[in-house]
Every structure is written in C-alpha cells, then in structure tokens.
Design an enzyme around this catalytic site. Structure first.
Site, PDB file in Angstrom:
ATOM      1  N   ALA A 175       0.836  -1.205   0.000  1.00 51.51           N
ATOM      2  CA  ALA A 175       0.000   0.000   0.000  1.00 51.51           C
ATOM      3  C   ALA A 175       0.868   1.251   0.000  1.00 51.51           C
ATOM      4  O   ALA A 175       0.617   2.205  -0.750  1.00 51.51           O
ATOM      5  CB  ALA A 175      -0.947  -0.005   1.194  1.00 51.51           C
ATOM      6  N   ASP A 176       1.883   1.284   0.848  1.00 54.73           N
ATOM      7  CA  ASP A 176       2.795   2.423   0.878  1.00 54.73           C
ATOM      8  C   ASP A 176       3.500   2.609  -0.461  1.00 54.73           C
ATOM      9  O   ASP A 176       3.592   3.724  -0.987  1.00 54.73           O
ATOM     10  CB  ASP A 176       3.859   2.212   1.963  1.00 54.73           C
ATOM     11  CG  ASP A 176       3.354   2.535   3.357  1.00 54.73           C
ATOM     12  OD1 ASP A 176       2.522   3.441   3.492  1.00 54.73           O
ATOM     13  OD2 ASP A 176       3.792   1.874   4.309  1.00 54.73           O
ATOM     14  N   LEU A 177       4.014   1.520  -1.006  1.00 58.41           N
ATOM     15  CA  LEU A 177       4.811   1.623  -2.226  1.00 58.41           C
ATOM     16  C   LEU A 177       3.968   2.058  -3.412  1.00 58.41           C
ATOM     17  O   LEU A 177       4.375   2.929  -4.192  1.00 58.41           O
ATOM     18  CB  LEU A 177       5.489   0.280  -2.510  1.00 58.41           C
ATOM     19  CG  LEU A 177       6.530  -0.146  -1.474  1.00 58.41           C
ATOM     20  CD1 LEU A 177       6.981  -1.577  -1.710  1.00 58.41           C
ATOM     21  CD2 LEU A 177       7.725   0.795  -1.487  1.00 58.41           C
ATOM     22  N   GLY A 180       3.105   5.697  -3.199  1.00 60.81           N
ATOM     23  CA  GLY A 180       4.224   6.516  -3.645  1.00 60.81           C
ATOM     24  C   GLY A 180       4.306   6.597  -5.162  1.00 60.81           C
ATOM     25  O   GLY A 180       4.571   7.670  -5.735  1.00 60.81           O
TER      26      GLY A 180
END
Length: 411
Positions: A175-177, A180
C-alpha cells in the site's frame, strides 16, 4: 543505462522537490522524482529525522535498511517546522521549489502555516502532493492509516492466501509503495499541466485509494454482479492452468493459458488427450476445475526436476519460472544485467548496495545519483543556497532550528 549518469541531463533536471514525507509512502514518491533527476530536499525533524531512520532491524553502521530503501537521490535538511522561524525558512525554500510532497494527516500543514494556500500565494507554480491514509476528506479522513491496516481495509487481504485459512498480508508494504508510485504519477501530470496553465495545483492520493484502485478485475467482477471474490491462492482467479505446481524437487510457476499454449503443454507432458476432457476443454471449465486440473498435471510434473521443466517449457513458448527467494532473485544474471542492483560509496558504510531504477529512458536516463543522505548532511549547502551566511547558519544550529552536523562531518 550506463553507471553514474550525469543528473543534469536527466528528464527532471531543474525541478526542485521538498520532501516532507515520513516512513514510506511520501518518501517513495519523492525518491521516484529524484531518480529522474529532480533536486529532492528531504526536510527532517532535527531530533532524529524521518521516523524511517529508526525502523529496523537490520541496521548497517547505524543506517536503517528501511530508510535506505526509500531515500536515494535526496539531500537532507534538518529544520524544525513546528517553530515560526523554521516555518519561515521552509516558506522561503518553497519559493524556490516546484513540488512539495507530504504525508501528514489532513490539516497538519495548514496548522503549521505551510499548507498549499500559503505556499501558492507566494509561488503560484507550486505543486503540492498530499498523501494520507484514507483521503483528504470523508468520514475517515482523520483516521490514521498504516500499510497493513489499509491492506485489510481495502479488501486486498481477502483475496490473498487460501480459502479456509487466515487472511494474508502481502510480503512487502504494497500500500505504501503503490501510493508513492501513484503520487509521483500525479505530480508528473501536474508538472505537465503547469506548462499550459502556468499554475501549480494540489495532488492528493491515499493508501486506501491506491489499494482500491489496484484491485482491478477483482473489483470489476464484484461491481458487476459476479459476487465477492474468494482468496486467489496460488492459482490465477480467471485463467487456468496458471499458477504454482509441484515438481520432483520443488515448485514452479506455469502460465499455459489460451487455446495454443494449453494443448502444447499437454503434449509436452505426454498427455495429448487431456485437452479433450470435458472438464478442461474450455478456459471456463479449466478454471472451475483448476484444483483438480493441478493435481492431474502434477502427476506428470513430479517426474522431473524444476529446472528441467523450466528449460523445456520455455523452449516451447510456455511461460514457466522458478520460485526464488529474494537473494536468488537479486543475484540472478538477468536482474544484474538490467542494473536492478547498484553499488555506490556511502559516507559511513563504505559501499552500499541499493536497488536500481525499474524504468529506463534511452536518451535521458535517471540513475542513483546520490545515496540516501545522513541526517542533516546537506544543511549548510542548502541554507547557503538560500543566501543564509555561515554565521546565521551557526545561530540556527545553536537554537535548534536546524540540527547538528552529522558525525562524519564533526570527526
């Protein structure tokens, strides 16, 4: 891509990005812009910096693997943006910038007097990328969002793993990647639009929107009446045979989809009549009976080792591959040939090995121009660019507005 390209010729050369990101989603967004030549200034708290610097283990000479993974191609400036003097320096810095990236909770930047409206009044071209957990508005806008929380909330964990077993998270902070990546995509679109309008704008995305937007066909099937999709396991939720299969000495992945590959696979396995089996003579039938099909195919696949099947099937245009661990993947000749692992000198580690760039431009390539910076490593350099003299920089350091010099500079 030749090693150590000149960043002056990279596609985003001349673009300045202020990275207020913490942890992973914001820093990843800014890093991707830096990969293409943008001057990324990572603005960090003088007391410890980005929380990602403390995430670990492992640590290498005090440097966190987590931080190293998301902060190449940046310069570090420590600045206390909670204090008015620090805020004024940030506003002055933003006057020279094209992009601000931040992933605080909605409203925090405005409370600090460094939100988009304040910045754009001074610099109409500024592009302000705000990343949050659940979005900038709506009933959950104020809820804190972390990667695994959103993996569960978005439905991703419900289609990962095996039916009847516990929900399974993806093995990386997906989710973070992806947030980004989506954030950098939005920034690039805004930079392009600015060429026509002359004005910047707000770009916002969130972990939730990124993950829901990536559910792809699993979402589309539900939205159009096909029901809630179950866990996909190790076999594709639409096509078959397409998944993980046991061999004599381990496992391989095979993708024998389509009307040409399927009978060819059966021929290579010595099962030429299998395509005529009424359970398997259409893709719909093969998918509906995919577990029974896998058992049938594995009776033959267990007769040879994985590497034997990999050579034979790929030679005959049947996509097939091994299941490597991370080390095997990163050490593979194809990965190394495509410069997905690079080595650069580091001020405390000697040399550091980092991931390379997955996107290569032939004429104006990006590169790993800078290793992840030490905390405040470029304080004097960046403040001097704003016209702040050495004496004033020392005063700011003594007052705690900016941090101390890194240990390597003090030695």
């Amino acid at each position: 891509m030749a090693e150590n390209q000149d960043e002056r010729h990279a596609p985003l050369a001349g673009v300045r990005v202020l990275d207020l990101g913490r942890h992973l989603a914001g820093p990843t967004c800014a890093m991707l812009l830096g990969d293409m030549g943008a001057d990324v200034i990572k603005v960090e708290n003088p007391e410890g910096g980005d929380h990602g610097r403390e995430s670990g283990p492992p640590f290498f000479n005090g440097e966190s693997a987590f931080f190293l993974s998301a902060n190449r191609n940046k310069r570090s400036l420590t600045l206390d943006i909670k204090r008015p003097e620090g805020q004024e320096i940030f506003r002055t810095l933003a006057d020279t910038a094209d992009v601000v990236v931040e992933n605080y909770r909605p409203g925090v930047m405005e409370a600090l007097n460094i939100g988009y409206d304040t910045m754009s009044a001074r610099n109409p071209g500024i592009i302000y990328c705000s990343i949050s957990g659940f979005g900038v508005d709506g009933p959950f806008a104020d809820r804190p969002g972390l990667d695994q929380i959103v993996q569960g909330f978005s439905g991703l964990m419900s289609v990962t793993g095996f039916e009847g077993n516990d929900p399974v998270r993806v093995g990386i902070p997906i989710a973070d990647l992806l947030t980004g990546i989506y954030g950098s995509y939005g920034v690039l679109a805004a930079l392009y639009a600015r060429q026509e309008t002359g004005h910047g704008q707000v770009v916002n995305t969130s972990l939730l929107e990124s993950m829901v937007g990536t559910l792809a066909f699993q979402a589309t099937r539900y939205l159009n009446g096909a029901g809630v999709p179950p866990p996909a396991g190790n076999h594709h939720p639409i096509n078959a045979p397409y998944g993980v299969f046991r061999t004599k000495d381990g496992y391989i992945t095979i993708g024998a989809t389509g009307d040409k590959r399927w009978p060819k696979l059966c021929e290579l396995l010595g099962m030429p009549d299998l395509p005529n089996d009424p359970r398997f003579n259409t893709n719909g039938g093969r998918h509906a009976n995919r577990f029974e099909l896998a058992e049938t195919l594995e009776k033959k696949l267990r007769e040879k080792n994985s590497d034997e099947w990999e050579v034979l099937l790929n030679k005959n245009s049947i996509p097939c591959g091994p299941i490597y661990n991370v080390g095997q993947a990163l050490d593979h000749p194809q990965v190394l040939h495509r410069q997905m692992v690079v080595e650069r000198p580091h001020p405390t580690m000697g040399n550091v090995r980092l991931l390379g760039l997955p996107v290569k431009l032939r004429d104006t390539p990006g590169d790993v121009f800078r290793v992840p910076p030490l905390l405040g490593e470029q304080n004097d350099e960046i403040l001097s660019e704003l016209g702040i003299d050495a004496g004033e920089i020392e005063r700011l350091r003594e007052s705690g507005i900016v941090g101390a010099r890194p240990e390597t500079e003090q030695a």
